[in-house]
Design a protein around this motif. Structure first.
Motif, PDB file in Angstrom:
ATOM      1  N   ASN A 164       0.838  -1.194   0.000  1.00 24.76           N
ATOM      2  CA  ASN A 164       0.000   0.000   0.000  1.00 24.76           C
ATOM      3  C   ASN A 164       0.879   1.252   0.000  1.00 24.76           C
ATOM      4  N   PHE A 165       0.536   2.226  -0.833  1.00 15.57           N
ATOM      5  CA  PHE A 165       1.375   3.409  -0.978  1.00 15.57           C
ATOM      6  C   PHE A 165       0.519   4.668  -1.021  1.00 15.57           C
ATOM      7  N   SER A 166       1.122   5.778  -0.629  1.00 16.69           N
ATOM      8  CA  SER A 166       0.489   7.086  -0.787  1.00 16.69           C
ATOM      9  C   SER A 166       1.588   8.074  -1.165  1.00 16.69           C
ATOM     10  N   TRP A 167       1.174   9.220  -1.670  1.00 19.38           N
ATOM     11  CA  TRP A 167       2.177  10.208  -2.094  1.00 19.38           C
ATOM     12  C   TRP A 167       3.031  10.677  -0.926  1.00 19.38           C
ATOM     13  N   SER A 168       2.493  10.598   0.298  1.00 20.07           N
ATOM     14  CA  SER A 168       3.267  11.019   1.470  1.00 20.07           C
ATOM     15  C   SER A 168       4.427  10.069   1.754  1.00 20.07           C
ATOM     16  N   ASP A 169       4.366   8.845   1.181  1.00 19.72           N
ATOM     17  CA  ASP A 169       5.462   7.878   1.363  1.00 19.72           C
ATOM     18  C   ASP A 169       6.679   8.225   0.516  1.00 19.72           C
ATOM     19  N   ILE A 170       6.456   9.072  -0.491  1.00 15.66           N
ATOM     20  CA  ILE A 170       7.548   9.426  -1.398  1.00 15.66           C
ATOM     21  C   ILE A 170       8.324  10.578  -0.803  1.00 15.66           C
ATOM     22  N   ALA A 171       9.539  10.287  -0.366  1.00 14.89           N
ATOM     23  CA  ALA A 171      10.355  11.301   0.309  1.00 14.89           C
ATOM     24  C   ALA A 171      10.822  12.360  -0.675  1.00 14.89           C
ATOM     25  N   GLN A 172      10.794  13.606  -0.211  1.00 10.32           N
ATOM     26  CA  GLN A 172      11.321  14.709  -1.007  1.00 10.32           C
ATOM     27  C   GLN A 172      12.848  14.679  -0.964  1.00 10.32           C
ATOM     28  N   GLU A 173      13.477  15.001  -2.087  1.00 10.29           N
ATOM     29  CA  GLU A 173      14.933  15.031  -2.130  1.00 10.29           C
ATOM     30  C   GLU A 173      15.437  16.208  -1.298  1.00 10.29           C
ATOM     31  N   PRO A 174      16.404  15.981  -0.409  1.00  7.38           N
ATOM     32  CA  PRO A 174      16.903  17.072   0.437  1.00  7.38           C
ATOM     33  C   PRO A 174      17.643  18.117  -0.382  1.00  7.38           C
ATOM     34  N   GLU A 175      17.467  19.386   0.009  1.00  9.60           N
ATOM     35  CA  GLU A 175      18.158  20.477  -0.675  1.00  9.60           C
ATOM     36  C   GLU A 175      19.600  20.553  -0.197  1.00  9.60           C
ATOM     37  N   ALA A 176      20.492  20.842  -1.132  1.00 11.17           N
ATOM     38  CA  ALA A 176      21.911  20.947  -0.798  1.00 11.17           C
ATOM     39  C   ALA A 176      22.169  22.202   0.013  1.00 11.17           C
ATOM     40  N   ASN A 177      23.017  22.100   1.004  1.00  9.12           N
ATOM     41  CA  ASN A 177      23.364  23.232   1.856  1.00  9.12           C
ATOM     42  C   ASN A 177      24.843  23.497   1.695  1.00  9.12           C
ATOM     43  N   ALA A 178      25.166  24.604   1.029  1.00 14.63           N
ATOM     44  CA  ALA A 178      26.559  24.915   0.708  1.00 14.63           C
ATOM     45  C   ALA A 178      27.368  25.205   1.961  1.00 14.63           C
ATOM     46  N   ASP A 179      26.710  25.687   3.033  1.00 17.12           N
ATOM     47  CA  ASP A 179      27.431  26.057   4.248  1.00 17.12           C
ATOM     48  C   ASP A 179      27.728  24.850   5.137  1.00 17.12           C
ATOM     49  N   SER A 180      27.108  23.725   4.828  1.00 15.35           N
ATOM     50  CA  SER A 180      27.287  22.542   5.673  1.00 15.35           C
ATOM     51  C   SER A 180      28.490  21.738   5.208  1.00 15.35           C
ATOM     52  N   THR A 181      29.376  21.456   6.126  1.00 16.96           N
ATOM     53  CA  THR A 181      30.541  20.631   5.797  1.00 16.96           C
ATOM     54  C   THR A 181      30.299  19.174   6.171  1.00 16.96           C
ATOM     55  N   ALA A 182      29.370  18.968   7.087  1.00 13.73           N
ATOM     56  CA  ALA A 182      29.049  17.599   7.493  1.00 13.73           C
ATOM     57  C   ALA A 182      27.590  17.548   7.916  1.00 13.73           C
ATOM     58  N   VAL A 183      26.967  16.485   7.597  1.00 11.53           N
ATOM     59  CA  VAL A 183      25.570  16.307   7.950  1.00 11.53           C
ATOM     60  C   VAL A 183      25.465  15.137   8.928  1.00 11.53           C
ATOM     61  N   GLU A 184      24.878  15.411  10.062  1.00 14.37           N
ATOM     62  CA  GLU A 184      24.728  14.374  11.070  1.00 14.37           C
ATOM     63  C   GLU A 184      23.614  13.421  10.655  1.00 14.37           C
ATOM     64  N   LYS A 185      23.920  12.153  10.619  1.00 11.69           N
ATOM     65  CA  LYS A 185      22.928  11.164  10.230  1.00 11.69           C
ATOM     66  C   LYS A 185      22.039  10.824  11.426  1.00 11.69           C
ATOM     67  N   VAL A 186      20.743  10.965  11.198  1.00 12.90           N
ATOM     68  CA  VAL A 186      19.769  10.653  12.237  1.00 12.90           C
ATOM     69  C   VAL A 186      19.015   9.384  11.836  1.00 12.90           C
ATOM     70  N   VAL A 187      19.070   8.392  12.695  1.00 17.70           N
ATOM     71  CA  VAL A 187      18.374   7.144  12.416  1.00 17.70           C
ATOM     72  C   VAL A 187      16.893   7.343  12.730  1.00 17.70           C
ATOM     73  N   PRO A 188      16.030   7.240  11.712  1.00 21.12           N
ATOM     74  CA  PRO A 188      14.609   7.474  11.949  1.00 21.12           C
ATOM     75  C   PRO A 188      13.991   6.391  12.821  1.00 21.12           C
ATOM     76  N   GLU A 189      13.033   6.790  13.626  1.00 17.20           N
ATOM     77  CA  GLU A 189      12.323   5.834  14.468  1.00 17.20           C
ATOM     78  C   GLU A 189      11.397   4.990  13.602  1.00 17.20           C
ATOM     79  N   ILE A 190      11.374   3.699  13.847  1.00 16.32           N
ATOM     80  CA  ILE A 190      10.545   2.794  13.055  1.00 16.32           C
ATOM     81  C   ILE A 190       9.118   2.810  13.583  1.00 16.32           C
ATOM     82  N   PRO A 191       8.149   3.260  12.766  1.00 18.57           N
ATOM     83  CA  PRO A 191       6.746   3.249  13.218  1.00 18.57           C
ATOM     84  C   PRO A 191       6.275   1.818  13.439  1.00 18.57           C
ATOM     85  N   MET A 192       5.582   1.583  14.538  1.00 17.89           N
ATOM     86  CA  MET A 192       5.086   0.252  14.871  1.00 17.89           C
ATOM     87  C   MET A 192       3.555   0.269  14.949  1.00 17.89           C
TER      88      MET A 192
END
Length: 278
Positions: A164-192
């Motif tokens: 089952n799918f909906s348009w909300s399941d389709i993640a938007q591509e993140p915008e590039a941030n020129a000022d960011s030298t590193a992006v902290e990876k956040v592990v998303p919580e798994i919906p149960m």
């Protein structure tokens, strides 16, 4: 008292299992009525009761469905009965793109084979059965002529709704941030999703509707999220022998591969629609 009743029922289950093992034929057919509620959210807060009722009527084909589970000791076949739309008199062809297809489960071989169709293309999804860590209690209730016991489980929502799918399941591509030298990876919580099931030892098979299985008796009722499935009829050993066979048409694919394929197609559709507006 409930604990004693539960122990007696478990003993009866093993006696029934022994009887089934010695029986040459053992088949059954269970009919389930599925009912879902629809959350209209903030949009619904601005609607009148008459408007809400009208939407519920239009969505009835997707909110109320009838399924049939055919089973023997080791395997089951689960499919939806076709129903005409009350408004148009047609079947819900659009909804079928995101609905569960014909599903074959074999508990002995730990195997799922499910037929899925997406925009006219047929897929044959082959995978292992959904892992469900049931917690069985002694609480009981009567469903029709069957004494049922309660079991609960917590299952990743995505595992229950992989088709089952909906348009909300389709993640938007993140915008590039020129000022960011590193992006902290956040592990998303798994919906149960919290699941409540009621099974009967009077039909000693480990089958159930949809993704559900693995209890020491047929599951007659299951509630998960906004949907409840309730068995309305059981026919044991019908006069006409049931065909419990796996679907065999379509491109072979796993559940995760199917999800990636459909999401990729939906992203393509969204991008094409965006370019058409430009």
């Amino acid at each position: 008292m409930k604990s004693l009743l539960f122990k007696i029922s478990i003993l009866s289950f093993f006696l029934c299992q022994s009887f089934i093992s010695n029986a040459q034929e053992f088949q059954g057919e269970a009919t389930y009525i599925s009912k879902s509620t629809m959350d209209l959210g903030t949009w619904g807060a601005r609607m009148s009761e008459a408007q809400k009722k009208q939407i519920q009527e239009r969505m009835k084909n997707r909110l109320e469905k009838t399924y049939v589970l055919s089973f023997d000791k080791e395997a089951s076949f689960f499919n939806e009965e076709d129903k005409l739309d009350a408004m148009s008199g047609a079947t819900d062809s659009w909804g079928k793109n995101f609905a569960q297809g014909d599903s074959y489960k074999n508990v002995k071989e730990n195997m799922l084979i499910q037929s899925q169709e997406f925009y006219g293309k047929q897929f044959l999804v082959k995978d292992k059965l959904q892992v469900i860590n049931w917690k069985m209690g002694s609480e009981s209730k009567q469903i029709g002529q069957y004494l049922c016991f309660k079991a609960t489980a917590s299952i990743p929502t995505a595992e229950l709704t992989w088709y089952n799918f909906s348009w909300s399941d389709i993640a938007q591509e993140p915008e590039a941030n020129a000022d960011s030298t590193a992006v902290e990876k956040v592990v998303p919580e798994i919906p149960m999703t919290e699941v409540e099931a009621w099974y009967t030892l009077q039909v000693p098979v480990s089958h159930g509707p949809s993704e559900y299985w693995g209890l020491p008796g047929l599951i007659l009722e299951v509630s998960a999220g906004n949907t409840t499935m309730l068995c309305s009829k059981i026919v044991m050993n019908p006069k006409t022998k049931l065909k419990i066979e796996a679907p065999d048409k379509g491109k072979e694919i796993t559940k995760s591969e199917y999800r990636e394929t459909v999401q990729g197609k939906m992203i393509e559709m969204r991008n094409n629609r965006g370019r058409g507006r430009g």
